[in-house]
Design a protein around this motif. Structure first.
Motif, PDB file in Angstrom:
ATOM      1  N   ASP A 171       0.829  -1.207   0.000  1.00  0.00           N
ATOM      2  CA  ASP A 171       0.000   0.000   0.000  1.00  0.00           C
ATOM      3  C   ASP A 171       0.863   1.257   0.000  1.00  0.00           C
ATOM      4  O   ASP A 171       0.666   2.173  -0.806  1.00  0.00           O
ATOM      5  CB  ASP A 171      -0.908  -0.018   1.230  1.00  0.00           C
ATOM      6  N   LEU A 172       1.850   1.310   0.883  1.00  0.00           N
ATOM      7  CA  LEU A 172       2.707   2.496   0.995  1.00  0.00           C
ATOM      8  C   LEU A 172       3.545   2.708  -0.263  1.00  0.00           C
ATOM      9  O   LEU A 172       3.642   3.831  -0.760  1.00  0.00           O
ATOM     10  CB  LEU A 172       3.628   2.347   2.215  1.00  0.00           C
ATOM     11  N   LEU A 173       4.151   1.645  -0.774  1.00  0.00           N
ATOM     12  CA  LEU A 173       4.961   1.784  -1.984  1.00  0.00           C
ATOM     13  C   LEU A 173       4.104   2.197  -3.168  1.00  0.00           C
ATOM     14  O   LEU A 173       4.540   2.965  -4.028  1.00  0.00           O
ATOM     15  CB  LEU A 173       5.684   0.461  -2.279  1.00  0.00           C
ATOM     16  N   GLY A 174       2.859   1.703  -3.190  1.00  0.00           N
ATOM     17  CA  GLY A 174       1.942   2.075  -4.268  1.00  0.00           C
ATOM     18  C   GLY A 174       1.576   3.541  -4.238  1.00  0.00           C
ATOM     19  O   GLY A 174       1.207   4.122  -5.261  1.00  0.00           O
ATOM     20  N   LYS A 175       1.679   4.155  -3.050  1.00  0.00           N
ATOM     21  CA  LYS A 175       1.369   5.579  -2.914  1.00  0.00           C
ATOM     22  C   LYS A 175       2.624   6.450  -3.074  1.00  0.00           C
ATOM     23  O   LYS A 175       2.567   7.655  -2.856  1.00  0.00           O
ATOM     24  CB  LYS A 175       0.739   5.857  -1.552  1.00  0.00           C
TER      25      LYS A 175
END
Length: 212
Positions: A171-175
């Motif tokens: 989730d974080l890397l995708g953001k």
């Protein structure tokens, strides 16, 4: 006028505390904290969630609604865009902790309105796409793990991360978060973050092999 935090987690192993802590670290203070626990953002619409209903009843013109990111409102494109636009029509200002985005209905300039609405649509679509990608990765990992188990293959070393931490990293890397930011928020080492980033399918398969 009041400032409200809305938080949501979809599984029992996740906690809500870090969402409030992250928002407070960013400088927000709250009159109310509204939280839905164990509620899917894909399958349950905002208006159908126990605390989501309460949020609709509480928000008034001039209020500020804070969320960690739009995916806390949901991971269903239509539901998220409908929810944000309904709140904006009421005169509510919506702010995100990640990326420090602000959405409100104060502008009457058609170009600014178009840009705002396009950004809302993009962020809502990203939230749904991430949920679908995670689900597909989980299915692939589980299928692969079952095949390995049937062949009596060695499970390998137990992962140093949990299912929740894996989902957080994706989730974080995708953001657009950096490896260091992801490591700080999840409590994992940078090496582990890189392993998940470089080989997400293998990381997912390791969890499935161990039944995590």
């Amino acid at each position: 006028m009041a400032t409200l935090l809305y938080a949501r987690v979809s599984t029992a192993e996740q906690t809500l505390d870090h969402q409030q802590a992250q928002a407070e670290a960013a400088g927000f203070t709250f009159d109310h904290v509204i939280a839905d626990r164990g509620v899917s953002g894909v399958n349950v619409l905002m208006k159908d969630r126990p605390e989501g209903k309460r949020l609709f009843d509480m928000l008034r013109s001039g209020d500020v609604l804070v969320v960690r990111w739009v995916d806390r409102l949901g991971r269903n494109y239509a539901d998220v865009t409908d929810t944000i636009r309904e709140f904006i029509r009421r005169g509510v200002i919506i702010r995100t902790v990640i990326n420090n985005m602000t959405f409100d209905g104060s502008t009457t300039d058609p170009i600014q309105m178009a840009v705002r609405d396009a950004l809302i649509a993009f962020m809502a679509a990203t939230a749904q796409a991430q949920a679908e990608a995670t689900k597909e990765a989980q299915k692939a990992g589980i299928a692969s793990a079952k095949a390995k188990a049937d062949a009596n293959d060695y499970k390998g070393r137990k992962p140093s991360y949990s299912r929740h931490q894996y989902d957080q990293v994706i989730d974080l890397l995708g953001k657009g978060a950096s490896v260091t930011q992801a490591a700080t928020e999840t409590g994992l080492t940078r090496q582990t973050i890189y392993r998940i980033k470089d080989e997400p399918a293998a990381a997912e398969k390791a969890l499935a092999m161990w039944g995590l």
